[in-house]
Design a protein around this motif. Structure first.
Motif, PDB file in Angstrom:
ATOM      1  N   LEU A 118     -21.477  23.680   0.695  1.00 20.44           N
ATOM      2  CA  LEU A 118     -22.508  23.389  -0.296  1.00 20.44           C
ATOM      3  C   LEU A 118     -22.066  23.829  -1.686  1.00 20.44           C
ATOM      4  N   ASP A 119     -21.454  24.994  -1.788  1.00 17.82           N
ATOM      5  CA  ASP A 119     -20.970  25.489  -3.085  1.00 17.82           C
ATOM      6  C   ASP A 119     -19.892  24.575  -3.665  1.00 17.82           C
ATOM      7  N   GLY A 155     -21.432  21.313  -4.744  1.00 14.75           N
ATOM      8  CA  GLY A 155     -22.198  21.546  -5.964  1.00 14.75           C
ATOM      9  C   GLY A 155     -21.311  21.653  -7.192  1.00 14.75           C
ATOM     10  N   GLN A 215     -22.574  27.092   3.783  1.00 14.16           N
ATOM     11  CA  GLN A 215     -22.845  27.535   2.418  1.00 14.16           C
ATOM     12  C   GLN A 215     -21.623  27.325   1.532  1.00 14.16           C
ATOM     13  N   ALA A 254     -25.672  24.070   8.123  1.00  9.27           N
ATOM     14  CA  ALA A 254     -26.111  24.490   6.791  1.00  9.27           C
ATOM     15  C   ALA A 254     -26.361  25.989   6.639  1.00  9.27           C
TER      16      ALA A 254
END
Length: 64
Positions: free
Chosen positions: A49-50, A53, A46, A40
């Motif tokens: 995660l982007d 999202g 990251q 993470a």
């Protein structure tokens, strides 16, 4: 450490599917959680995660 856990995850996912004991399931969940925690804070984590999202935002907007 994250690379080692990634190898373990790949090996566990390649096993033939069969009934697992409760301890085996707990170990699998623990390995995935630790891998997630290690990945993470990295740039790769990251980026993932982007992307997730953005996919989630697109899915919720298309449902309206």
């Amino acid at each position: 450490m994250a690379v080692l856990l990634a190898v373990i995850i790949v090996l566990r996912l390649r096993r033939p599917t069969h009934a697992q004991s409760r301890n085996d399931e707990k170990l699998t969940v623990l390995v995935f959680l630790v891998f997630g925690i290690l990945v993470a804070p990295t740039a790769f984590g990251q980026g993932v995660l982007d992307v997730v999202g953005q996919l989630a935002a697109g899915t919720t907007e298309s449902g309206r």
